[in-house]
Scaffold this motif. Structure first.
Motif, PDB file in Angstrom:
ATOM      1  N   PHE A  14      -1.505  -4.872 -11.791  1.00  0.00           N
ATOM      2  CA  PHE A  14      -2.149  -5.460 -10.591  1.00  0.00           C
ATOM      3  C   PHE A  14      -2.218  -4.624  -9.347  1.00  0.00           C
ATOM      4  N   SER A  15      -1.436  -3.622  -9.375  1.00  0.00           N
ATOM      5  CA  SER A  15      -1.569  -2.560  -8.416  1.00  0.00           C
ATOM      6  C   SER A  15      -2.521  -1.560  -8.592  1.00  0.00           C
ATOM      7  N   VAL A  16      -2.799  -1.359  -9.867  1.00  0.00           N
ATOM      8  CA  VAL A  16      -3.851  -0.203 -10.069  1.00  0.00           C
ATOM      9  C   VAL A  16      -5.269  -0.527  -9.334  1.00  0.00           C
ATOM     10  N   PRO A  17      -5.744   0.447  -8.588  1.00  0.00           N
ATOM     11  CA  PRO A  17      -6.915   0.301  -7.684  1.00  0.00           C
ATOM     12  C   PRO A  17      -8.208  -0.042  -8.752  1.00  0.00           C
ATOM     13  N   ARG A  18      -8.886  -0.976  -7.908  1.00  0.00           N
ATOM     14  CA  ARG A  18     -10.403  -1.227  -8.749  1.00  0.00           C
ATOM     15  C   ARG A  18     -11.210   0.016  -8.177  1.00  0.00           C
ATOM     16  N   TYR A  19     -11.250   0.178  -7.124  1.00  0.00           N
ATOM     17  CA  TYR A  19     -12.266   1.267  -6.389  1.00  0.00           C
ATOM     18  C   TYR A  19     -11.459   2.550  -6.008  1.00  0.00           C
ATOM     19  N   VAL A  20     -12.205   3.625  -6.259  1.00  0.00           N
ATOM     20  CA  VAL A  20     -11.758   4.822  -5.868  1.00  0.00           C
ATOM     21  C   VAL A  20     -12.881   5.696  -5.268  1.00  0.00           C
ATOM     22  N   ARG A  21     -12.451   6.510  -3.960  1.00  0.00           N
ATOM     23  CA  ARG A  21     -13.405   7.218  -3.130  1.00  0.00           C
ATOM     24  C   ARG A  21     -12.560   8.357  -2.858  1.00  0.00           C
ATOM     25  N   PHE A  22     -13.373   9.564  -3.266  1.00  0.00           N
ATOM     26  CA  PHE A  22     -13.061  11.031  -2.909  1.00  0.00           C
ATOM     27  C   PHE A  22     -13.386  11.255  -1.539  1.00  0.00           C
ATOM     28  N   ARG A  59       2.277   4.443 -14.252  1.00  0.00           N
ATOM     29  CA  ARG A  59       3.588   4.253 -13.214  1.00  0.00           C
ATOM     30  C   ARG A  59       3.440   2.974 -12.152  1.00  0.00           C
ATOM     31  N   LEU A  60       2.505   2.256 -12.252  1.00  0.00           N
ATOM     32  CA  LEU A  60       2.209   0.939 -11.440  1.00  0.00           C
ATOM     33  C   LEU A  60       2.048  -0.161 -12.266  1.00  0.00           C
ATOM     34  N   PRO A  61       2.367  -1.351 -11.683  1.00  0.00           N
ATOM     35  CA  PRO A  61       2.159  -2.770 -12.231  1.00  0.00           C
ATOM     36  C   PRO A  61       0.761  -2.763 -12.513  1.00  0.00           C
ATOM     37  N   ASP A  98     -16.120   2.200  -9.140  1.00  0.00           N
ATOM     38  CA  ASP A  98     -15.860   0.780  -9.337  1.00  0.00           C
ATOM     39  C   ASP A  98     -15.372   0.844 -11.119  1.00  0.00           C
ATOM     40  N   ARG A  99     -14.411   0.536 -11.061  1.00  0.00           N
ATOM     41  CA  ARG A  99     -13.984   0.188 -12.231  1.00  0.00           C
ATOM     42  C   ARG A  99     -14.571  -0.709 -13.371  1.00  0.00           C
ATOM     43  N   GLU A 100     -15.036  -1.758 -12.559  1.00  0.00           N
ATOM     44  CA  GLU A 100     -15.549  -2.893 -13.161  1.00  0.00           C
ATOM     45  C   GLU A 100     -17.085  -2.505 -13.590  1.00  0.00           C
ATOM     46  N   SER A 101     -17.581  -1.783 -12.941  1.00  0.00           N
ATOM     47  CA  SER A 101     -19.086  -1.233 -13.293  1.00  0.00           C
ATOM     48  C   SER A 101     -19.073  -0.515 -14.419  1.00  0.00           C
ATOM     49  N   VAL A 102     -18.172   0.332 -14.568  1.00  0.00           N
ATOM     50  CA  VAL A 102     -18.208   1.087 -15.708  1.00  0.00           C
ATOM     51  C   VAL A 102     -17.490   0.554 -17.043  1.00  0.00           C
ATOM     52  N   GLY A 103     -16.819  -0.423 -16.785  1.00  0.00           N
ATOM     53  CA  GLY A 103     -16.045  -0.913 -17.898  1.00  0.00           C
ATOM     54  C   GLY A 103     -14.711  -0.203 -18.297  1.00  0.00           C
ATOM     55  N   TYR A 104     -13.978   0.215 -17.373  1.00  0.00           N
ATOM     56  CA  TYR A 104     -12.664   0.836 -17.366  1.00  0.00           C
ATOM     57  C   TYR A 104     -11.652  -0.332 -17.467  1.00  0.00           C
ATOM     58  N   LYS A 105     -10.688  -0.521 -18.569  1.00  0.00           N
ATOM     59  CA  LYS A 105     -10.044  -1.572 -18.752  1.00  0.00           C
ATOM     60  C   LYS A 105      -8.349  -1.039 -18.164  1.00  0.00           C
ATOM     61  N   VAL A 106      -7.956  -2.104 -17.539  1.00  0.00           N
ATOM     62  CA  VAL A 106      -6.247  -1.756 -17.078  1.00  0.00           C
ATOM     63  C   VAL A 106      -5.422  -2.750 -17.928  1.00  0.00           C
ATOM     64  N   VAL A 107      -4.500  -1.914 -18.716  1.00  0.00           N
ATOM     65  CA  VAL A 107      -3.869  -2.657 -19.753  1.00  0.00           C
ATOM     66  C   VAL A 107      -2.774  -3.432 -19.039  1.00  0.00           C
ATOM     67  N   ARG A 108      -2.529  -4.704 -19.165  1.00  0.00           N
ATOM     68  CA  ARG A 108      -1.313  -5.342 -18.654  1.00  0.00           C
ATOM     69  C   ARG A 108      -0.061  -5.096 -19.117  1.00  0.00           C
ATOM     70  N   SER A 145       0.841  -1.157   0.039  1.00  0.00           N
ATOM     71  CA  SER A 145       0.017  -0.057  -0.004  1.00  0.00           C
ATOM     72  C   SER A 145       0.842   1.390  -0.124  1.00  0.00           C
ATOM     73  N   TYR A 146       1.968   1.110   0.623  1.00  0.00           N
ATOM     74  CA  TYR A 146       2.882   2.475   0.695  1.00  0.00           C
ATOM     75  C   TYR A 146       3.452   3.006  -0.789  1.00  0.00           C
ATOM     76  N   GLU A 147       3.612   1.685  -1.598  1.00  0.00           N
ATOM     77  CA  GLU A 147       4.075   1.883  -2.790  1.00  0.00           C
ATOM     78  C   GLU A 147       2.945   2.660  -3.774  1.00  0.00           C
ATOM     79  N   VAL A 148       2.205   2.308  -3.485  1.00  0.00           N
ATOM     80  CA  VAL A 148       0.844   2.773  -4.386  1.00  0.00           C
ATOM     81  C   VAL A 148       0.547   4.353  -3.854  1.00  0.00           C
TER      82      VAL A 148
END
Length: 529
Positions: free
Chosen positions: A483-491, A479-481, A519-529, A425-428
């Protein structure tokens, strides 16, 4: 440098005999001289003796930074009453937990918060006396509790010297941990442990009577009590103390008060760096600062912008300071080398020492008696557990390099386990905090519908800034691998924080995925490997 008996009552008496009417602490617009400190402590001590409170009893203190806090502190120590500092934000169950766990017989509390005792009085069978600082607006229904006005409490007592034998190894206080991963535990600390921390600070910062220390941290926390107040007494320095951290006024206060040094904690450095640059940023009297953590990416920039040296330390309520990254041989990204009074190692899950560069748990043990906490009050099983294999297990992950420098990685419980990957979590957080619109970030793991956890980012923005979740994740993907990119974001506007300004992640974990979480899954946002 003070070399007398290592008890708080004795060092205050020593400095009062030296300086009498010199100012020791300035609280906002109030001042406390050494003489007032010493004699006020005697009055508090005699007043408590008059109530029948004696050596070994416990007294809670729930006050803001003020002269009454300091003289209560020294008064209690002079008669061997164990102080229990209480976070002024506590109420209800959390307040009940601390007062009951520590078996407090008395509490000194601000009138501003005394209604919280009224609300829970029936749960507090051990508590007998409530001493109130400040005026109470209306009569209080206190039930079985006796109440006293602090000023009257003081006026009715003598300022005569007290003859209660106090040893450096006697318990000084029970200081409850921040509770970032669960219910707070009361760490028992002796006078000698308090002095070990203060003397370590004096050594690494080279404090002298020429210094003026500044703190915005509360006196119910180890940093203000022992890394500032007691350190100043040991070195013969004086102190300026405020109740709140103001980033916009911080350097002006340092200039006005001729502050030469201060401690930093949490996100102070990051927040100060995000203030608008001014032509006089370097024009300040501060020579050196110490604390943790110092973001590696801001280390040179902070020193250059404000013309101060930075020392980083690693420690805890239980330990004081265990490792130091000194300004004169600073290694960026590290929390330094072990102090001479401690052994520090990195152990794997089997208790074996890890080779250099291999992460594991940071474990510590003292080389001298009574220089760290002796256990958790009323929690023998927790005490035995944390001292497994005769090492204190910090619960922190770290590593050590070939030169003996230690590197903090994360709290062990802060590691997010996602689909077979351990995510720091520190690195993210460090990556997201570099975004120019971001003020601060907390990364937590939330349950996944598949297995293990998903990464959630809780983010506060700088004032006046706007940022969409998609923009934030675009930034992360660069900037991140994957698998480290968050799925959920809350401000959020603010985070729940400990007295040392660390984010209370256990509260965020309890909230989990809230209705306002994206939630990125609910809006179809894609993370590229």
């Amino acid at each position: 440098m003070y070399n007398g008996t290592e008890t708080f009552g004795e060092i205050v008496k020593y400095r009062a005999n030296q300086h009498q009417n010199n100012r020791f602490v300035k609280f906002e617009e109030k001042e406390l001289t050494y003489k007032q400190f010493h004699e006020g402590g005697n009055k508090v001590a005699n007043a408590f003796l008059n109530l029948g409170i004696k050596k070994g009893d416990k007294c809670a203190v729930m006050l803001p930074n003020c002269p009454e806090f300091l003289i209560t502190w020294v008064g209690l120590t002079r008669i061997g009453v164990v102080e229990v500092p209480v976070n002024i934000g506590l109420r209800g169950d959390l307040l009940i937990h601390i007062l009951k766990q520590a078996e407090c017989k008395a509490i000194v509390i601000s009138s501003e918060w005394v209604d919280r005792i009224v609300e829970i009085k029936d749960e507090l069978k051990e508590l007998q006396h409530v001493i109130i600082v400040g005026e109470v607006a209306s009569p209080l229904e206190m039930g079985h509790l006796s109440t006293y006005d602090f000023d009257y409490f003081m006026e009715s007592a003598s300022n005569a010297e007290i003859d209660v034998p106090i040893k450096p190894t006697d318990d000084s206080l029970i200081l409850f941990t921040s509770g970032t991963t669960g219910p707070s535990k009361g760490a028992i600390l002796s006078h000698r442990a308090n002095f070990a921390l203060a003397k370590s600070c004096c050594d690494l910062m080279d404090y002298s009577p020429k210094d003026r220390l500044y703190t915005v941290f509360p006196l119910y926390h180890v940093n203000a009590k022992y890394a500032t107040i007691l350190a100043a007494l040991v070195a013969g320095s004086d102190v300026v103390m405020h109740n709140r951290f103001s980033a916009s006024r911080f350097w002006d206060i340092c200039r006005k008060e001729q502050v030469t040094t201060f401690n930093y904690m949490g996100s102070m450095i990051t927040i100060l760096m995000k203030q608008p640059e001014k032509p006089n940023d370097r024009d300040n009297p501060v020579r050196q600062i110490q604390g943790a953590p110092c973001p590696a990416q801001l280390y040179e920039e902070f020193q250059e912008r404000f013309d101060v040296k930075v020392t980083e330390a690693y420690g805890s309520t239980e330990l004081g300071i265990a490792t130091v990254n000194r300004a004169e041989n600073f290694k960026k990204g590290s929390c330094g080398k072990a102090l001479p009074i401690f052994e520090v190692e990195i152990h794997d899950e089997n208790g074996e020492k890890c080779p250099p560069g291999v992460p594991g748990e940071i474990v510590v043990r003292p080389k001298e008696p009574s220089i760290m906490f002796s256990g958790y009050y009323g929690m023998p099983e927790e005490t035995v557990k944390v001292f497994k294999d005769l090492w204190f297990h910090t619960g922190d992950r770290g590593s050590m390099d070939e030169e003996g420098y230690f590197y903090f990685i994360d709290r062990q419980k802060d590691v997010v386990r996602r689909r077979g990957e351990n995510i720091s979590s520190y690195e993210v957080e460090r990556t997201i905090n570099k975004h120019p619109k971001v003020k601060d970030t907390a990364i937590i793991g939330v349950p996944s519908e598949l297995t293990e956890e998903e990464v959630m980012a809780i983010v506060s923005l700088r004032e006046g800034e706007e940022l969409t979740p998609e923009e934030l994740l675009d930034y992360c993907q660069e900037r991140l691998p994957y698998f480290s990119v968050p799925r959920y974001v809350r401000f959020v506007e603010e985070f729940p924080r400990t007295p040392s300004q660390r984010i209370e992640k256990y509260k965020l974990r309890q909230m989990g995925v809230t209705p306002d979480t994206w939630d990125r899954e609910s809006v179809g946002y894609k993370v590229v490997r």
